[in-house]
Design a protein around this motif. Structure first.
Motif, PDB file in Angstrom:
ATOM      1  N   LEU A 304     -31.050   0.770 -21.073  1.00  0.00           N
ATOM      2  CA  LEU A 304     -30.631   1.286 -22.105  1.00  0.00           C
ATOM      3  C   LEU A 304     -31.294   0.770 -23.586  1.00  0.00           C
ATOM      4  CD1 LEU A 304     -26.916   1.745 -20.866  1.00  0.00           C
ATOM      5  CD2 LEU A 304     -28.656   3.700 -21.106  1.00  0.00           C
ATOM      6  N   THR A 305     -31.494  -0.530 -23.461  1.00  0.00           N
ATOM      7  CA  THR A 305     -31.965  -1.051 -24.657  1.00  0.00           C
ATOM      8  C   THR A 305     -33.281  -0.621 -24.826  1.00  0.00           C
ATOM      9  OG1 THR A 305     -30.857  -3.274 -24.138  1.00  0.00           O
ATOM     10  CG2 THR A 305     -32.651  -3.333 -25.654  1.00  0.00           C
ATOM     11  N   ILE A 306     -34.212  -0.342 -23.941  1.00  0.00           N
ATOM     12  CA  ILE A 306     -35.657   0.034 -23.999  1.00  0.00           C
ATOM     13  C   ILE A 306     -35.564   1.610 -24.611  1.00  0.00           C
ATOM     14  CG2 ILE A 306     -37.577   0.852 -22.851  1.00  0.00           C
ATOM     15  CD1 ILE A 306     -37.093  -1.455 -20.848  1.00  0.00           C
ATOM     16  N   ASN A 312     -34.794   5.358 -31.630  1.00  0.00           N
ATOM     17  CA  ASN A 312     -34.769   4.843 -32.880  1.00  0.00           C
ATOM     18  C   ASN A 312     -35.846   5.452 -33.568  1.00  0.00           C
ATOM     19  OD1 ASN A 312     -32.137   3.962 -32.875  1.00  0.00           O
ATOM     20  ND2 ASN A 312     -32.809   1.730 -32.330  1.00  0.00           N
ATOM     21  N   LEU A 313     -37.108   5.096 -32.412  1.00  0.00           N
ATOM     22  CA  LEU A 313     -38.499   5.246 -33.184  1.00  0.00           C
ATOM     23  C   LEU A 313     -38.511   6.998 -33.332  1.00  0.00           C
ATOM     24  CD1 LEU A 313     -41.104   4.532 -34.111  1.00  0.00           C
ATOM     25  CD2 LEU A 313     -41.885   4.731 -31.538  1.00  0.00           C
ATOM     26  N   GLY A 314     -38.035   7.582 -32.195  1.00  0.00           N
ATOM     27  CA  GLY A 314     -38.106   9.035 -32.263  1.00  0.00           C
ATOM     28  C   GLY A 314     -37.208   9.589 -33.494  1.00  0.00           C
ATOM     29  N   SER A 315     -36.059   8.979 -33.589  1.00  0.00           N
ATOM     30  CA  SER A 315     -35.038   9.519 -34.817  1.00  0.00           C
ATOM     31  C   SER A 315     -35.970   9.424 -36.067  1.00  0.00           C
ATOM     32  CB  SER A 315     -33.992   8.541 -34.673  1.00  0.00           C
ATOM     33  OG  SER A 315     -32.931   9.094 -35.693  1.00  0.00           O
ATOM     34  N   ALA A 316     -36.497   8.258 -36.167  1.00  0.00           N
ATOM     35  CA  ALA A 316     -37.173   7.800 -37.485  1.00  0.00           C
ATOM     36  C   ALA A 316     -38.477   8.935 -37.724  1.00  0.00           C
ATOM     37  CB  ALA A 316     -37.975   6.359 -37.558  1.00  0.00           C
ATOM     38  N   LYS A 317     -39.082   9.233 -36.817  1.00  0.00           N
ATOM     39  CA  LYS A 317     -40.050  10.263 -36.696  1.00  0.00           C
ATOM     40  C   LYS A 317     -39.741  11.697 -37.275  1.00  0.00           C
ATOM     41  CE  LYS A 317     -43.617   8.148 -33.596  1.00  0.00           C
ATOM     42  NZ  LYS A 317     -44.381   8.603 -32.600  1.00  0.00           N
ATOM     43  N   ALA A 358     -37.491   7.747 -45.474  1.00  0.00           N
ATOM     44  CA  ALA A 358     -37.552   8.400 -43.978  1.00  0.00           C
ATOM     45  C   ALA A 358     -39.098   7.579 -43.344  1.00  0.00           C
ATOM     46  CB  ALA A 358     -37.736   9.767 -43.639  1.00  0.00           C
ATOM     47  N   ARG A 359     -40.226   7.864 -44.215  1.00  0.00           N
ATOM     48  CA  ARG A 359     -41.365   7.154 -43.737  1.00  0.00           C
ATOM     49  C   ARG A 359     -41.550   5.787 -43.536  1.00  0.00           C
ATOM     50  NH1 ARG A 359     -44.057   9.128 -47.705  1.00  0.00           N
ATOM     51  NH2 ARG A 359     -44.743  11.090 -46.477  1.00  0.00           N
ATOM     52  N   PHE A 360     -40.446   5.003 -44.467  1.00  0.00           N
ATOM     53  CA  PHE A 360     -40.312   3.349 -44.201  1.00  0.00           C
ATOM     54  C   PHE A 360     -39.527   3.086 -43.016  1.00  0.00           C
ATOM     55  CE2 PHE A 360     -37.523  -0.275 -44.930  1.00  0.00           C
ATOM     56  CZ  PHE A 360     -38.635  -1.274 -45.256  1.00  0.00           C
ATOM     57  N   LEU A 364     -40.632   0.992 -39.881  1.00  0.00           N
ATOM     58  CA  LEU A 364     -39.619  -0.129 -39.512  1.00  0.00           C
ATOM     59  C   LEU A 364     -39.476   0.038 -37.891  1.00  0.00           C
ATOM     60  CD1 LEU A 364     -38.009  -2.476 -40.020  1.00  0.00           C
ATOM     61  CD2 LEU A 364     -36.043  -1.210 -40.649  1.00  0.00           C
ATOM     62  N   GLU A 365     -39.065   1.375 -37.552  1.00  0.00           N
ATOM     63  CA  GLU A 365     -38.824   1.600 -36.200  1.00  0.00           C
ATOM     64  C   GLU A 365     -40.095   1.255 -35.094  1.00  0.00           C
ATOM     65  OE1 GLU A 365     -36.107   1.764 -34.625  1.00  0.00           O
ATOM     66  OE2 GLU A 365     -34.874   1.582 -36.360  1.00  0.00           O
ATOM     67  N   GLN A 366     -41.233   1.697 -35.854  1.00  0.00           N
ATOM     68  CA  GLN A 366     -42.536   1.421 -34.966  1.00  0.00           C
ATOM     69  C   GLN A 366     -42.660   0.008 -34.835  1.00  0.00           C
ATOM     70  OE1 GLN A 366     -45.365   3.524 -37.441  1.00  0.00           O
ATOM     71  NE2 GLN A 366     -45.088   5.618 -36.334  1.00  0.00           N
ATOM     72  N   ASP A 367     -42.495  -0.785 -35.904  1.00  0.00           N
ATOM     73  CA  ASP A 367     -42.628  -2.352 -35.799  1.00  0.00           C
ATOM     74  C   ASP A 367     -41.439  -2.886 -34.843  1.00  0.00           C
ATOM     75  OD1 ASP A 367     -43.982  -4.705 -36.911  1.00  0.00           O
ATOM     76  OD2 ASP A 367     -41.843  -5.191 -37.048  1.00  0.00           O
ATOM     77  N   ARG A 368     -40.438  -2.371 -34.877  1.00  0.00           N
ATOM     78  CA  ARG A 368     -39.210  -2.952 -33.829  1.00  0.00           C
ATOM     79  C   ARG A 368     -39.657  -2.570 -32.515  1.00  0.00           C
ATOM     80  NH1 ARG A 368     -33.664  -1.488 -37.254  1.00  0.00           N
ATOM     81  NH2 ARG A 368     -33.846  -3.140 -38.768  1.00  0.00           N
ATOM     82  N   TYR A 369     -40.096  -1.531 -32.340  1.00  0.00           N
ATOM     83  CA  TYR A 369     -40.515  -0.958 -30.886  1.00  0.00           C
ATOM     84  C   TYR A 369     -41.475  -1.860 -30.474  1.00  0.00           C
ATOM     85  CZ  TYR A 369     -41.616   2.313 -27.228  1.00  0.00           C
ATOM     86  OH  TYR A 369     -41.795   2.694 -26.133  1.00  0.00           O
ATOM     87  N   GLN A 370     -42.496  -1.976 -31.232  1.00  0.00           N
ATOM     88  CA  GLN A 370     -43.636  -2.787 -30.883  1.00  0.00           C
ATOM     89  C   GLN A 370     -43.291  -4.121 -30.563  1.00  0.00           C
ATOM     90  OE1 GLN A 370     -46.955  -2.671 -33.723  1.00  0.00           O
ATOM     91  NE2 GLN A 370     -48.263  -3.824 -32.373  1.00  0.00           N
ATOM     92  N   GLU A 371     -42.451  -4.727 -31.554  1.00  0.00           N
ATOM     93  CA  GLU A 371     -42.056  -6.392 -31.295  1.00  0.00           C
ATOM     94  C   GLU A 371     -41.176  -6.181 -30.019  1.00  0.00           C
ATOM     95  OE1 GLU A 371     -39.628  -9.653 -31.292  1.00  0.00           O
ATOM     96  OE2 GLU A 371     -39.082  -7.681 -31.778  1.00  0.00           O
TER      97      GLU A 371
END
Length: 636
Positions: A304-306, A312-317, A358-360, A364-371
């Motif tokens: 669920l965490t994954i 969150n990344l998809g939502s940001a996109k 939205a772009r920021f 951010l979500e891409q960075d979190r997802y990657q980290e």
């Protein structure tokens, strides 16, 4: 005396016929012409038999006359010999009677003390020795009786020779067997007396013993003198107590401190007894929750965490795309109008900011997802695992430490209780030793330095220096003994051989050494059954004191006497007349004269006193017995 002079002239070891020639006729004349006293005869008889002496002198005299005078007539010599034999007949009878009288001389009642029998036997042996030395040996007798050979003389002319009568041969010696001495049995007083050295001791004595419990430093301030009369309650010894008082206060404080420490420890123990079980239960519960959370994480929450990060990344996109699309629509709509109002301009700016936001957020979500995928997920997994492991270790530690903490507290409480008891014990001992700082007399009496041990008083010399001001007696010392006077008991010791005589109830008399003219009645009260030393048994006797007081004090000495055996009409005989059976040493016998002949008879003996033995059975009063064994007669 003439006899003594003759024997002195010849010497003690010479045979009887060795008297000087000049004394021969004087000696014979003295015997024939003078009366001889019984004392002189006794003195002579102890050296040599008088009858045997005269007989030997006759033969010796004849031989010497032949040597000294060759011209003496043989007839004269024969006449002189006949005279000598006549003299023997005249005095032989009285001398024989005197021998019998001396042998049968009566002896009175006998009382024996220890050591007297041995002394008399030694004196008797000394008297018999000279008589044995005076008797000639068997080898010496023939030589004494043999005439001395006459030296050869030159022959005389025939006319000078005179007829000489034939010489008469000497008469053969008559051998007589000596009759054994005899004794008439009679009754006499038999008494056995025992005496011992005694020490007067008090019937009751109070020992002053320095039996201190804790305090060890005693320095004398003052003490009563040895031999002082004291009354109950009088101060005997006073010691310094400044240091003692300080030690007593310190110990009281130590007891109070130990009491407070024990109280705190007991309260903590009561609290631990409640919290330890609670803490153990909490630890077990936390472990259980952690295990459940860990299982849930790896089962569901991890995925669920994954998915949350992906979402969150998809939502940001999506938010960025929506914002951009809405901005395009607004711009398109507002471009169609030639006039752009202020409101519309504001809306465009807002939408532009929304696009930027939205772009920021997408970045951010891409960075979190990657980290998250690179590090965060692995760290989260490790954290979950470590939390479980730590909870398990903490629980295990609690399982060990909490019960141990409770046990240690219980031990601490017990130790504090022990420390408190010891502190109280030391305090009680110090409080008890406080009584020794000033010792008072427990009763009336006289002060003796030292102690009485089995009636013997000792230790006074050493204690005199210790009881001086500044002196320091040792722990356990009996520094004084309070005795009551006069002493009423005496103590002495006896050997094993006397135990049959000394029994409780035996009465005797005590003579104090300082008052030898005084005899005090005494009665044995105690006889030790266990020896105090080799062949030594203690005996205590109670003394009856006179109404007029005597200045007797304990440790004085004296002599106690007992008549342990008294029989006024005991049947006694000389000890040498009683013989022991060679096959059975317990059997005794005597030789009784029956019709003039010796008869062996068994007897039962009692006590022996000096040279007399009591006869219990086997003899009657008035019978005659032999003093030595009869000799078997042999023909010659």
């Amino acid at each position: 005396m003439l006899f003594e002079g003759s024997f002195a002239a010849r010497g003690e070891n010479d045979p009887p016929d060795a008297l000087l020639p000049g004394h021969d006729l004087w000696l014979i004349g003295y015997v024939l012409c003078h009366s001889v006293s019984s004392q002189e005869l006794r003195s002579l008889l102890t050296k040599v038999s008088w009858i045997e002496f005269l007989r030997m002198r006759g033969a010796s005299f004849m031989g010497r006359m032949k040597v000294y005078s060759g011209t003496v007539s043989v007839t004269l010599l024969l006449g002189l010999a006949v005279g000598i034999w006549a003299a023997i007949g005249l005095i032989g009878g009285p001398i024989g009677s005197l021998h019998q009288a001396l042998a049968d001389e009566a002896v009175g009642p006998v009382v024996m003390e220890e050591g007297q029998a041995e002394t008399q036997e030694a004196e008797a042996a000394k008297e018999e020795k000279p008589a044995e030395e005076a008797k000639p040996t068997e080898k010496e007798k023939p030589e004494a009786q043999k005439p001395t050979e006459k030296p050869k003389e030159p022959e005389k002319p025939a006319e000078e020779k005179k007829p000489v009568a034939a010489e008469k041969p000497a008469a053969p010696a008559v051998t007589t067997q000596a009759q054994p001495s005899k004794h008439k049995v009679g009754r006499e007083l038999v008494k056995i007396e025992k005496s011992y050295t005694v020490t007067f001791q008090p019937k009751q004595a109070a020992e002053i013993k320095l039996d201190n419990k804790s305090w060890s430093t005693f320095r004398v301030v003052e003490a009563v003198e040895h031999g002082r009369q004291v009354r109950k309650g009088d101060v005997l010894v006073r010691f310094e107590r400044e240091e003692f008082d300080r030690a007593l206060v310190d110990q009281q404080r130590a007891v109070r401190s130990a009491e407070l420490a024990l109280q705190d420890a007991e309260r903590l123990l009561a609290l631990l007894e409640k919290t330890v079980p609670f803490d153990l239960a909490t630890a077990e519960r936390n472990l259980q929750i952690t295990k459940e959370d860990t299982e849930r994480y790896f089962a569901k929450e991890r995925d669920l965490t994954i998915r949350t990060y992906e979402m969150n990344l998809g939502s940001a996109k999506m938010s960025l795309e929506s914002a951009e699309e809405e901005l395009r629509q607004l711009e398109k709509m507002y471009k169609a109008d030639d006039l752009v109002e202020e409101t519309e301009e504001f809306i465009l700016k807002r939408q532009q900011f929304a696009v930027e936001r939205a772009r920021f957020m997408l970045e951010l979500e891409q960075d979190r997802y990657q980290e998250f995928h690179e590090k965060g997920l692995a760290r989260l997994d490790e954290s979950i695992r470590r939390d479980l492991e730590r909870t398990m270790l903490v629980t295990e530690r609690s399982r060990i430490s909490l019960p141990s903490l409770l046990a240690q507290q219980r031990i601490s409480v017990e130790q504090l209780r022990t420390d408190l008891e010891r502190a109280k014990d030391r305090l009680s001992k110090l409080q008890a030793d406080q009584a020794f700082m000033e010792i008072k007399a427990p009763c009336d009496g006289i002060v003796y330095y030292g102690e009485f041990n089995r009636g013997e008083w000792g230790g006074a010399t050493t204690l005199m220096s210790k009881l001086r001001p500044g002196g320091s007696p040792s722990k356990g010392d009996v520094i004084m003994t309070i005795v009551q006077v006069p002493p009423q008991t005496v103590r002495f010791s006896v050997g094993e051989a006397d135990l049959r005589w000394i029994t409780p109830g035996l009465e005797g008399t005590v003579k104090p050494k300082s008052f030898p003219q005084v005899s005090l009645p005494a009665c044995v009260t105690e006889v030790a059954s266990i020896p105090v030393a080799a062949d030594r048994f203690d005996v205590v006797a109670e003394v009856t004191l006179p109404k007029k007081p005597l200045p007797l004090v304990p440790a004085m000495t004296g002599t106690i006497r007992f008549n342990v055996y008294v029989k006024e009409d005991a049947l006694v005989v000389p000890a040498k007349a009683v013989f022991t059976d060679e096959l059975d040493p317990d059997k005794r016998y005597v030789y009784v004269l029956v019709d003039g002949k010796p008869e062996k008879r068994s007897v039962k003996v009692g006590e022996q006193v000096r040279d007399k033995v009591e006869i219990l059975s086997g003899l009657r009063d008035g019978e005659e017995i032999l003093l030595e064994k009869p000799q078997e007669s042999s023909g010659t």
